[in-house]
Write an enzyme that holds these catalytic residues in place. Structure first.
Site, PDB file in Angstrom:
ATOM      1  N   GLN A   1       0.835  -1.188   0.000  1.00 22.66           N
ATOM      2  CA  GLN A   1       0.000   0.000   0.000  1.00 22.66           C
ATOM      3  C   GLN A   1       0.874   1.244   0.000  1.00 22.66           C
ATOM      4  O   GLN A   1       2.057   1.194   0.343  1.00 22.66           O
ATOM      5  CB  GLN A   1      -0.954  -0.016   1.199  1.00 22.66           C
ATOM      6  CG  GLN A   1      -1.887  -1.225   1.184  1.00 22.66           C
ATOM      7  CD  GLN A   1      -2.903  -1.226   2.303  1.00 22.66           C
ATOM      8  OE1 GLN A   1      -3.380  -0.185   2.718  1.00 22.66           O
ATOM      9  NE2 GLN A   1      -3.249  -2.411   2.795  1.00 22.66           N
TER      10      GLN A   1
ATOM     11  N   LYS B   1       2.026   7.332   6.645  1.00 19.25           N
ATOM     12  CA  LYS B   1       0.912   6.486   6.208  1.00 19.25           C
ATOM     13  C   LYS B   1      -0.362   7.321   6.276  1.00 19.25           C
ATOM     14  O   LYS B   1      -0.779   7.731   7.362  1.00 19.25           O
ATOM     15  CB  LYS B   1       0.783   5.246   7.092  1.00 19.25           C
ATOM     16  CG  LYS B   1       1.901   4.237   6.889  1.00 19.25           C
ATOM     17  CD  LYS B   1       1.626   2.921   7.581  1.00 19.25           C
ATOM     18  CE  LYS B   1       2.729   1.903   7.307  1.00 19.25           C
ATOM     19  NZ  LYS B   1       2.463   0.600   7.937  1.00 19.25           N
TER      20      LYS B   1
ATOM     21  N   GLU C   1      -4.263  -0.719   5.646  1.00 20.98           N
ATOM     22  CA  GLU C   1      -3.407  -0.321   6.755  1.00 20.98           C
ATOM     23  C   GLU C   1      -3.966   0.971   7.338  1.00 20.98           C
ATOM     24  O   GLU C   1      -4.416   1.847   6.594  1.00 20.98           O
ATOM     25  CB  GLU C   1      -1.967  -0.113   6.276  1.00 20.98           C
ATOM     26  CG  GLU C   1      -1.291  -1.397   5.841  1.00 20.98           C
ATOM     27  CD  GLU C   1       0.171  -1.185   5.479  1.00 20.98           C
ATOM     28  OE1 GLU C   1       0.742  -0.169   5.910  1.00 20.98           O
ATOM     29  OE2 GLU C   1       0.723  -2.032   4.766  1.00 20.98           O
TER      30      GLU C   1
ATOM     31  N   ALA D   1       9.173   7.748  12.905  1.00 20.66           N
ATOM     32  CA  ALA D   1      10.572   8.151  12.783  1.00 20.66           C
ATOM     33  C   ALA D   1      11.399   7.025  12.177  1.00 20.66           C
ATOM     34  O   ALA D   1      11.208   5.845  12.510  1.00 20.66           O
ATOM     35  CB  ALA D   1      11.122   8.547  14.152  1.00 20.66           C
ATOM     36  N   PHE D   2      12.309   7.391  11.292  1.00 20.41           N
ATOM     37  CA  PHE D   2      13.181   6.397  10.673  1.00 20.41           C
ATOM     38  C   PHE D   2      14.170   5.822  11.682  1.00 20.41           C
ATOM     39  O   PHE D   2      14.626   6.512  12.593  1.00 20.41           O
ATOM     40  CB  PHE D   2      13.983   7.040   9.542  1.00 20.41           C
ATOM     41  CG  PHE D   2      13.337   6.958   8.198  1.00 20.41           C
ATOM     42  CD1 PHE D   2      11.962   6.928   8.066  1.00 20.41           C
ATOM     43  CD2 PHE D   2      14.100   6.928   7.050  1.00 20.41           C
ATOM     44  CE1 PHE D   2      11.363   6.853   6.829  1.00 20.41           C
ATOM     45  CE2 PHE D   2      13.523   6.858   5.795  1.00 20.41           C
ATOM     46  CZ  PHE D   2      12.145   6.819   5.691  1.00 20.41           C
ATOM     47  N   LEU D   3      14.505   4.568  11.477  1.00 14.84           N
ATOM     48  CA  LEU D   3      15.646   3.969  12.158  1.00 14.84           C
ATOM     49  C   LEU D   3      16.914   4.378  11.408  1.00 14.84           C
ATOM     50  O   LEU D   3      16.834   4.897  10.296  1.00 14.84           O
ATOM     51  CB  LEU D   3      15.498   2.452  12.182  1.00 14.84           C
ATOM     52  CG  LEU D   3      14.366   1.901  13.057  1.00 14.84           C
ATOM     53  CD1 LEU D   3      14.260   0.394  12.879  1.00 14.84           C
ATOM     54  CD2 LEU D   3      14.565   2.251  14.510  1.00 14.84           C
TER      55      LEU D   3
ATOM     56  N   ASP E   1      -0.829  -9.685  10.766  1.00 15.87           N
ATOM     57  CA  ASP E   1       0.090  -9.514   9.631  1.00 15.87           C
ATOM     58  C   ASP E   1       1.543  -9.382  10.093  1.00 15.87           C
ATOM     59  O   ASP E   1       2.219  -8.419   9.775  1.00 15.87           O
ATOM     60  CB  ASP E   1      -0.329  -8.270   8.838  1.00 15.87           C
ATOM     61  CG  ASP E   1       0.456  -8.113   7.546  1.00 15.87           C
ATOM     62  OD1 ASP E   1       0.730  -9.132   6.909  1.00 15.87           O
ATOM     63  OD2 ASP E   1       0.782  -6.971   7.190  1.00 15.87           O
TER      64      ASP E   1
ATOM     65  N   GLU F   1      12.685  -8.010  12.606  1.00 12.95           N
ATOM     66  CA  GLU F   1      14.067  -7.593  12.405  1.00 12.95           C
ATOM     67  C   GLU F   1      14.820  -7.402  13.711  1.00 12.95           C
ATOM     68  O   GLU F   1      14.221  -7.165  14.766  1.00 12.95           O
ATOM     69  CB  GLU F   1      14.110  -6.271  11.635  1.00 12.95           C
ATOM     70  CG  GLU F   1      13.709  -6.442  10.203  1.00 12.95           C
ATOM     71  CD  GLU F   1      14.102  -5.248   9.380  1.00 12.95           C
ATOM     72  OE1 GLU F   1      14.957  -4.454   9.830  1.00 12.95           O
ATOM     73  OE2 GLU F   1      13.538  -5.100   8.300  1.00 12.95           O
TER      74      GLU F   1
ATOM     75  N   ASP G   1       5.904  -1.933  11.466  1.00 10.88           N
ATOM     76  CA  ASP G   1       4.777  -2.137  10.559  1.00 10.88           C
ATOM     77  C   ASP G   1       3.560  -2.709  11.285  1.00 10.88           C
ATOM     78  O   ASP G   1       3.255  -3.900  11.184  1.00 10.88           O
ATOM     79  CB  ASP G   1       5.186  -3.043   9.402  1.00 10.88           C
ATOM     80  CG  ASP G   1       4.274  -2.860   8.195  1.00 10.88           C
ATOM     81  OD1 ASP G   1       3.313  -2.079   8.307  1.00 10.88           O
ATOM     82  OD2 ASP G   1       4.509  -3.496   7.148  1.00 10.88           O
TER      83      ASP G   1
END
Length: 558
Positions: A237, A253, A274, A358-360, A426, A431, A446
């Site tokens: 998506q 999103k 989502e 926030a990005f890793l 889902d 990780e 996610d």
């Protein structure tokens, strides 16, 4: 006569060629001239009341387009972690430090909808339940001393960055050096909040319990000016990568459903929408459970015209914008599902809600390893996964690395409980940070397919827990604590979520469903303890603090 006409024709061709060359030169120079002309303004855009005319919009300059294409063409993956991928590369980070600006906070925008009375009634009349929870001894356990091997990045806090040393003199001319601290240097304490968040990641947690940087980062996600937007490659998506003026990045999103809409009963889990509010609620739930394995997420009301279309350099995204018959701004992007005019995302008239995660750290700086979830679903309309037909499936898992030693199996149990409370089916992959090997936590990424149904509890999500009958003692004690009236999970969630700009995030039935599901988790654990015994089911991780968590111990066998 023919010769004269031929010469005139050649002169005409030459003139057309010269005019075309001049126009190309002017087109290339125009963005630079505009940038120099506007260098004194660093004000952020404010949402427009009406959609702007698309015919007046200019196309981005070529240099910026190349940069965005470079990072939008990263190898795609359906693995959710790759959606948190690009921060400036090591060579660009120093420039990012030099370019920091102090952004004034915008005034709060007017709420687009009233606070849900059912949510606000749960707030305590006296004091804060959240503060009382975090003051409980279970939420005060200290980490073991951290070595260089236990931290994701080893940072020398004595390093100073001098903006005068910038190699890009053109950039330096645009910046206001008075915005840096009086010494002309940028200290480690002055790093942007996204970078301080990255520096704080260690073997045991994404962030510490009472780290003030997290609240500051959540505020940045809502207030920082968006400087560029691109579609995230891969995934089923539409998701957007947004870059802020302080070089921080987040995954956006957009809102696809209202909070009252439940997942239709005939929808398969892999074809469900989502939800932006599920991402926000998952972060708050993860923090209340004291896992702290979800990157910070905040809700934001975004102006689709000024904060997406006007700043995007992604031509594919830009071309999908249109005005609906209701005179609202819409776009649909490109993705595997739900990216068409029939599933377009429309504003009112150009305002849209969304979650910003926030990005890793960049994968080039901190590699992450992707693992297939042992209890992954079949993602097929008719076939069942092995764990669904084999009641002894967990015994096989326990004999397979990395689940045969360490705490990875216990982490899977934590993730199972987390997903069941949300109703998230889902969870196909997970990780870990590669630096820490197998002796570290699972990152809970996610979570957009959580909170789809409040009227149904999907018991198959709890199969890993019922098959393995294993849980950490600290997790078990916290679940029991959250089932008590004074620390009721739904009330804690309501108090935590009301702080988000898009509050209310969850309607009351979803909050009530979490209380109901929590009781079911405790019932499953009670049955396991009655069947296997307390010492088999509950792994005592209290003695010796969390330093004992990563000691290699094989899972108990029947």
């Amino acid at each position: 006569m023919k010769m004269i006409l031929l010469r005139k024709f050649r002169v005409l061709i030459l003139m057309v060629f010269l005019i075309a060359c001049s126009m190309h030169i002017m087109i290339d120079l125009l963005p630079k001239l505009e940038r120099h002309g506007n260098s004194g303004c660093s004000c952020s855009h404010t949402p427009s009341e009406e959609p702007q005319s698309w015919g007046k919009q200019g196309w981005p300059n070529k240099h910026t387009l190349r940069i965005l294409q470079d990072f939008s063409n990263e190898p795609s993956s359906n693995v959710s972690s790759h959606s948190l991928e690009r921060i400036p590369a090591a060579g660009d980070k120093t420039q990012a430090f030099r370019r920091l600006e102090h952004q004034g906070l915008r005034g709060d925008r007017k709420r687009q909808f009233l606070q849900d009375a059912a949510v606000t009634k749960n707030l305590p009349a006296k004091g804060s339940r959240l503060l009382a929870l975090y003051d409980h001894p279970l939420y005060k356990r200290a980490l073991p001393p951290l070595t260089d091997e236990d931290t994701l990045f080893n940072v020398n806090t004595d390093i100073r960055f001098d903006p005068k040393a910038a190699e890009d003199q053109a950039w330096n001319a645009e910046s206001n050096r008075d915005e840096f601290n009086p010494t002309g240097e940028l200290t480690a304490d002055s790093y942007p909040n996204w970078l301080r968040f990255h520096i704080g990641i260690n073997r045991y947690e994404l962030y510490s319990r009472h780290n003030p940087v997290i609240d500051a980062l959540l505020k940045d996600l809502v207030t920082q000016r968006i400087t560029s937007v691109a579609m995230k490659s891969g995934g089923t998506q539409l998701k957007l990568i947004m870059t802020f003026q302080n070089y921080g990045q987040a995954l956006f999103k957009p809102m696809k459903q209202t909070r009252e809409q439940e997942t239709p009963p005939d929808f398969f889990y892999f074809s469900d929408f989502e939800r932006h509010n599920a991402e926000i609620a998952a972060f708050h739930l993860d923090r209340i459970l004291d896992f702290r394995r979800v990157p910070p997420v905040a809700g934001r009301l975004v102006n689709m015209t000024k904060e997406i279309k006007d700043v995007t350099r992604d031509k594919k995204l830009w071309r999908t914008f249109f005005i609906s018959p209701a005179n609202n701004v819409c776009f649909y992007g490109e993705c595997s599902y739900y990216c068409s005019t029939e599933h377009a995302l429309c504003g009112k008239p150009d305002q849209i809600e969304g979650s910003l995660a926030a990005f890793l750290p960049d994968l080039a700086l901190a590699k992450r390893k992707t693992w297939r979830n042992p209890w992954r679903r079949s993602y097929h309309k008719r076939k069942k996964a092995e764990w669904e037909v084999d009641p002894d499936y967990c015994e096989e898992v326990k004999q397979t690395p990395p689940y045969d030693s360490g705490t990875r199996l216990l982490d899977i149990m934590d993730m199972t409980i987390f997903d069941f409370l949300m109703g998230n089916m889902d969870r196909h992959h997970y990780e870990t940070f590669e630096k820490f090997g197998n002796e570290t936590f699972i990152i809970h990424l996610d979570n957009g397919r959580g909170f789809g149904k409040h009227s149904h509890d999907e018991m198959s999500i709890l199969v890993p827990l019922s098959q393995c009958c294993r849980v950490r003692k600290t997790t078990h004690l916290r679940l029991q604590l959250l089932a008590k009236e004074e620390y009721k999970l739904s009330m804690l969630m309501a108090e935590s979520l009301v702080r988000d700009r898009l509050s209310p995030i969850l309607i009351q039935p979803h909050l009530d469903a979490m209380d109901r599901r929590l009781r079911q988790v405790l019932n499953v654990l009670s049955e396991c303890i009655e069947k296997e015994g307390y010492s088999y089911v509950v792994e005592d991780d209290l003695p010796g603090d969390r330093g004992t968590d990563h000691i290699h111990k094989g899972p108990r066998r029947r």
